[in-house]
Design a protein around this motif. Structure first.
Motif, mmCIF file in Angstrom:
data_model
loop_
_atom_site.group_PDB
_atom_site.id
_atom_site.type_symbol
_atom_site.label_atom_id
_atom_site.label_comp_id
_atom_site.label_asym_id
_atom_site.label_seq_id
_atom_site.Cartn_x
_atom_site.Cartn_y
_atom_site.Cartn_z
ATOM 1 N N VAL A 24 0.846 -1.195 0.000
ATOM 2 C CA VAL A 24 0.000 0.000 0.000
ATOM 3 C C VAL A 24 0.880 1.243 0.000
ATOM 4 N N ILE A 25 0.607 2.132 -0.924
ATOM 5 C CA ILE A 25 1.243 3.449 -0.957
ATOM 6 C C ILE A 25 0.184 4.481 -0.599
ATOM 7 N N ASP A 26 0.404 5.185 0.489
ATOM 8 C CA ASP A 26 -0.513 6.211 0.976
ATOM 9 C C ASP A 26 0.293 7.476 1.182
ATOM 10 N N GLY A 27 0.251 8.365 0.191
ATOM 11 C CA GLY A 27 1.074 9.572 0.259
ATOM 12 C C GLY A 27 2.541 9.212 0.228
ATOM 13 N N ASP A 28 3.295 9.639 1.245
ATOM 14 C CA ASP A 28 4.732 9.333 1.283
ATOM 15 C C ASP A 28 5.017 8.052 2.065
ATOM 16 N N ARG A 29 3.982 7.311 2.440
ATOM 17 C CA ARG A 29 4.169 6.040 3.155
ATOM 18 C C ARG A 29 4.040 4.878 2.169
ATOM 19 N N ASN A 30 5.089 4.091 2.068
ATOM 20 C CA ASN A 30 5.086 2.914 1.197
ATOM 21 C C ASN A 30 5.289 1.693 2.085
ATOM 22 N N THR A 31 4.217 0.940 2.305
ATOM 23 C CA THR A 31 4.225 -0.171 3.256
ATOM 24 C C THR A 31 4.384 -1.491 2.529
ATOM 25 N N ASP A 32 5.408 -2.265 2.908
ATOM 26 C CA ASP A 32 5.618 -3.549 2.239
ATOM 27 C C ASP A 32 4.694 -4.610 2.842
ATOM 28 N N TYR A 33 4.670 -5.787 2.191
ATOM 29 C CA TYR A 33 3.738 -6.831 2.596
ATOM 30 C C TYR A 33 4.031 -7.377 3.993
ATOM 31 N N ALA A 34 5.299 -7.396 4.411
ATOM 32 C CA ALA A 34 5.628 -7.896 5.750
ATOM 33 C C ALA A 34 4.986 -7.013 6.818
ATOM 34 N N ARG A 35 5.167 -5.709 6.708
ATOM 35 C CA ARG A 35 4.588 -4.803 7.699
ATOM 36 C C ARG A 35 3.071 -4.747 7.544
ATOM 37 N N PHE A 36 2.587 -4.798 6.321
ATOM 38 C CA PHE A 36 1.148 -4.793 6.046
ATOM 39 C C PHE A 36 0.463 -5.959 6.762
ATOM 40 N N ASP A 37 1.038 -7.146 6.616
ATOM 41 C CA ASP A 37 0.443 -8.326 7.239
ATOM 42 C C ASP A 37 0.518 -8.232 8.762
ATOM 43 N N ASP A 38 1.607 -7.676 9.284
ATOM 44 C CA ASP A 38 1.725 -7.495 10.728
ATOM 45 C C ASP A 38 0.665 -6.525 11.238
ATOM 46 N N LEU A 39 0.417 -5.443 10.510
ATOM 47 C CA LEU A 39 -0.615 -4.488 10.914
ATOM 48 C C LEU A 39 -1.997 -5.139 10.909
ATOM 49 N N ILE A 40 -2.246 -5.980 9.922
ATOM 50 C CA ILE A 40 -3.523 -6.702 9.868
ATOM 51 C C ILE A 40 -3.676 -7.596 11.097
ATOM 52 N N ASP A 41 -2.600 -8.294 11.462
ATOM 53 C CA ASP A 41 -2.612 -9.118 12.679
ATOM 54 C C ASP A 41 -2.919 -8.274 13.914
ATOM 55 N N ARG A 42 -2.286 -7.121 13.998
ATOM 56 C CA ARG A 42 -2.436 -6.266 15.173
ATOM 57 C C ARG A 42 -3.859 -5.738 15.303
ATOM 58 N N VAL A 43 -4.491 -5.417 14.157
ATOM 59 C CA VAL A 43 -5.886 -4.970 14.183
ATOM 60 C C VAL A 43 -6.797 -6.112 14.621
ATOM 61 N N ALA A 44 -6.586 -7.301 14.043
ATOM 62 C CA ALA A 44 -7.409 -8.459 14.410
ATOM 63 C C ALA A 44 -7.283 -8.759 15.899
ATOM 64 N N ALA A 45 -6.057 -8.696 16.417
ATOM 65 C CA ALA A 45 -5.836 -8.963 17.839
ATOM 66 C C ALA A 45 -6.499 -7.902 18.718
ATOM 67 N N ALA A 46 -6.448 -6.644 18.281
ATOM 68 C CA ALA A 46 -7.079 -5.565 19.053
ATOM 69 C C ALA A 46 -8.601 -5.722 19.074
ATOM 70 N N LEU A 47 -9.189 -6.125 17.969
ATOM 71 C CA LEU A 47 -10.629 -6.368 17.934
ATOM 72 C C LEU A 47 -11.006 -7.501 18.881
#
Length: 507
Positions: A24-47
């Motif tokens: 995902v590229i959002d403005g000046d943030r370019n997030t690779d799949y490793a960090r992307f998948d970790d963020l998805i995990d973190r959201v699922a865990a928080a829910l």
């Protein structure tokens, strides 16, 4: 059809195989799949930490962002359905949709939270931009590396609840299952989504229009480029910078892009395919895109509710640009008359369709659900589109109008699109919309709303006279109103209800 795999599982697979690939590229943030998948995990865990269970619902109302994307995918990973809500909603509609969805957590950004005010109420509230409204996302999210409790996704669980645009009244929640979405992204798309795909999204993430490209891009391991607010030149700059290969745009966006005087200076050679849906797409505009914009052009016609969809591969059928194409593989599309009888080729009827891709129904509205489905003599279930169309001898479908927009004047059926087509042939007309108004003499009578070019040499009175000289006697305009812009929904549909209100308020 391959075996069902959830969208978040496909993202996890890409993260394992290509962790450094851009997700995902959002403005000046370019997030690779490793960090992307970790963020998805973190959201699922928080829910899960908030007590949400599979089949619960969250709501998101915000502009496109990395946080929006990972929250959507994180909810899916936890087995939680997503109700993405339109930031352009009125507070009254927003509150109704939020209540209807049963969302246990509401995610917003500062802009949307301020716009909705007291209507933004939910058991838990999270702010994407840490603005102080609700819990800050960065603090709410589980710690890096946190893994959620594994959930086995049932294909019949709800993937998303998409609320209709509300152009004809209070929005209805359209329920899509994981299986429905899998049928759309599971084989990806024969038009090329894959690990090299770079998809630019400038339509909002609450729209099914956007998800048509969002889902297959992530399923195939490609990358998303997010555009929070569309502007034509900014879109071309992003396309050139990121070597974009796919996009989904609505017709009004295409028109604004192609109208840029310096359009041809941008390098768009990376494009493989461009998509369009959601609103009428003028044949001359399609032709201009084919001539000047590299890559193919595919127009989709269908309902968010599902049913039968058509596709026009415009680059393969340049002689059919006035149509919306042919039924897609596995989709059956019929035209029926008022008695439910199928009409012959060349005649006009209401469009109905069926396919493996059909909504579960409208959330909490069994009556509305029953009204939308139609059954033939063999018991086959079809979705009624409310659109009027005609098939040609080659099986290509031409759209006439929404059934509700058809004008009955003096006992004659008048299709606004016929008059709109005449109006837009005038060199001083940018776009036009025709609406029926009550008439004591005729029952209804057509009124046109027209956007004129800044240097137009004709006025409303003269244009009305010119139009009435071109159309049939029963189609003649009762009035023509020049407006600066036509009111549109966020995905480009003309809001004819607002045009009616505008004229009635002026009378």
């Amino acid at each position: 059809m391959p075996e069902f795999v959830s969208l978040d599982a496909l993202v996890r697979k890409t993260a394992a195989e290509a962790p450094q690939r851009s997700a995902v590229i959002d403005g000046d943030r370019n997030t690779d799949y490793a960090r992307f998948d970790d963020l998805i995990d973190r959201v699922a865990a928080a829910l899960q930490a908030d007590g949400l269970l599979p089949r619960d619902v969250i709501a998101i109302c915000a502009l496109s962002s990395l946080e929006y994307v990972v929250t959507f995918l994180g909810a899916l990973r936890a087995g939680v359905a997503v109700a993405p809500l339109a930031p352009s909603s009125t507070p009254q509609d927003f509150a109704a949709m939020l209540k209807d969805s049963g969302a246990k957590v509401l995610f917003m950004d500062a802009t949307t939270a301020a716009a909705m005010g007291d209507a933004a109420q939910a058991p838990f509230k999270v702010s994407f931009d840490d603005s102080g409204w609700g819990r800050p996302f960065t603090a709410w999210c589980a710690a890096p590396g946190t893994k959620p409790k594994p959930i086995s996704i049932d294909p019949q669980w709800i993937f998303n609840i998409i609320y209709s645009s509300g152009t004809t009244g209070t929005p209805k929640g359209i329920v899509h299952t994981h299986e429905l979405r899998w049928r759309q992204y599971g084989q990806l798309d024969p038009l090329g989504f894959g690990p090299d795909a770079v998809t630019l999204l400038s339509t909002p993430l609450y729209s099914n229009t956007t998800l048509v490209c969002f889902n297959p891009t992530l399923a195939g391991g490609g990358g998303l480029v997010l555009m929070k607010k569309f502007d034509a030149r900014g879109f071309l700059e992003l396309s050139e910078t990121h070597r974009v290969s796919f996009t989904m745009l609505v017709p009004v966006q295409y028109r604004r892009i192609m109208a840029l005087p310096d359009f041809d200076r941008f390098d768009l050679s990376s494009y493989k395919m461009k998509f369009c849906t959601s609103a009428p797409f003028a044949a001359e505009l399609k032709a201009d895109i084919l001539k000047r914009w590299p890559g193919g052009l595919t127009e989709y016609y269908g309902m968010t509710e599902g049913g039968g969809s058509c596709a026009l591969l415009a680059h393969e059928h340049p002689d059919k640009l006035g149509t919306v194409g042919q039924p897609m593989p596995g989709h059956e599309v019929r035209l029926i008359d008022e008695e439910g009888r199928q009409v012959p080729v060349g005649q006009i009827g209401e469009i109905i369709g069926r396919s493996p891709v059909m909504m579960q129904g409208y959330l909490n509205q069994p009556g509305k659900t029953a009204e939308t489905f139609w059954h033939d003599a063999d018991g086959n279930r079809f979705v009624r589109t409310g659109d009027i169309g005609r098939f040609d001898a080659d099986g290509f479908l031409t759209l006439m109008d929404r059934k509700k927009d058809m004008i009955i004047s003096g006992g004659f059926n008048i299709y606004p699109s016929d008059i709109e087509s005449v109006l837009t042939t005038h060199p001083d007309v940018v776009e036009a919309a025709v609406v029926g108004f009550p008439s004591e003499d005729w029952g209804e009578t057509p009124v046109a709303f027209v956007v004129l070019r800044p240097d137009a040499a004709i006025d409303a009175v003269a244009l009305k006279a010119w139009t009435n000289a071109q159309v049939g006697k029963t189609q003649r305009l009762n009035d023509l109103v020049a407006v600066e812009t036509l009111p549109r929904s966020a995905i480009g549909k003309v809001l004819k209800r607002e045009l009616r209100d505008l004229r009635q308020a002026a009378q």
